[in-house]
Design an enzyme around this catalytic site. Structure first.
Site: not given
Length: 354
Positions: A244-246
């Site tokens: 997922a993001h980051n």
């Protein structure tokens, strides 16, 4: 076809020959299938019978391993690693053939190194870069401003989206997507007068994949909301994994098939996550952590710990809990009988129920 003597192979992997070092070998095969012209390897005691029955011309084994009389062997400290290196000798990686297929689409502002290979229907967008000796298979899309380093292999239908950066010697298996939008939405109860809705949070960061990473087929690495999602040097990610993001995946980590890592979680160096493990967002997973298959990690994990289960607990505790499951039915019966006995004793003593 390449062929090597057993002595030549031993020199390549730092091993020692027991038997005929001049024996010439033309390939590598499993114990059950190898012929007298092929080498195999034995490192798992489960396959002892196959080892003893094998017709392989020679076998890679570890020091001290007992072998059938007369069988040539190559002894080396790490038989599996030696197998990998020998297999690479017989099956060397594909080298780029410097060319751009007529049906490939290269934007005029893109920079593709002359030694790179761009196959039919691959696309390299504006201001994108493709490094020396990199291979783009059919259907690959390197989007606007994305960078792909040297000696990379991007297999069929890989997508590297805008502004993402891929290091050197990276392998992206078919269907892998680097830089898809992160899953970010803010709930808007009013929806600007149109009723409740989920308002999309712009995902304006990117993905950075460092050197010597491999990402499996149909795996998705989402771009950061802000900043970068990062896959550290030498990490290996299996098929069907969701990053997922980051998220920050530490160097040399291993993520097995169907692992999911939620947003902004940080994995340290050398983390290993078994198949279908899930890790919730905003956690810190320390260096060298081992996560059992199908575990649900819902809290930070200290460096060096091994956890299993859902919610994940120290592996030893999980083993004890699993061992208790088989006895729960009998324990329930015993508890019911004890309760009846206590009630009878109280009744005999004239005591009231508590």
């Amino acid at each position: 076809m390449a062929s090597y003597t057993l002595a030549e192979l031993a020199a390549r992997v730092g091993g020692q020959v027991d038997g005929d070092g001049k024996l010439r070998l033309e390939g590598i095969a499993p114990l059950e299938e190898a012929t007298a012209a092929e080498i195999s390897f034995f490192s798992n005691r489960k396959y002892r019978k196959a080892f003893e029955a094998s017709r392989a011309g020679a076998v890679v084994v570890e020091p001290g391993e007992k072998v059938p009389a007369g069988r040539p062997v190559l002894r080396v400290v790490n038989a599996y690693l030696a197998f990998a290196k020998i297999s690479t000798l017989f099956h060397p990686p594909r080298e780029a053939m410097p060319e751009v297929a007529p049906t490939a689409v290269i934007h005029p502002t893109a920079r593709v190194h002359p030694s790179a290979q761009v196959m039919p229907l691959a696309c390299v967008g504006p201001d994108a870069q493709v490094g020396a000796r990199t291979i783009l298979f059919p259907g690959v899309h390197v989007a606007d401003g994305a960078r792909v380093g040297e000696d990379c292999v991007l297999y069929h239908n890989v997508v590297v989206r805008e502004r993402c950066a891929v290091g050197n010697r990276v392998i992206l298996q078919p269907g892998c997507v680097v830089g898809s939008d992160g899953f970010g939405f803010a709930f808007d109860p009013d929806g600007e007068g149109k009723g409740p809705r989920h308002y999309k949070v712009p995902q304006v960061g990117n993905v950075v994949i460092e050197d010597d990473v491999e990402v499996g087929a149909n795996t998705c690495v989402d771009r950061a909301t802000l900043g970068s999602t990062r896959i550290g040097r030498g990490a290996k990610i299996d098929n069907l994994v969701q990053i997922a993001h980051n998220v920050q995946v530490g160097p040399l980590s291993l993520l097995v098939s169907q692992v999911g890592v939620a947003g902004s979680t940080k994995l340290g160096m050398g983390v290993v996550a078994g198949g279908q493990a899930g890790i919730v967002g905003h956690l810190e997973i320390g260096d060298g952590v081992r996560i059992g298959a199908q575990s649900g990690v819902m809290a930070d994990v200290e460096a060096g710990e091994t956890v299993s289960g859902s919610p994940a607990v120290p592996h030893g505790n999980w083993l004890k809990a699993m061992a208790s499951l088989d006895h729960l039915h009998d324990m329930r019966k015993e508890l019911r009988e004890l309760r009846r006995e206590v009630e009878r004793l109280r009744a005999d003593a004239g005591e009231d129920e508590p």
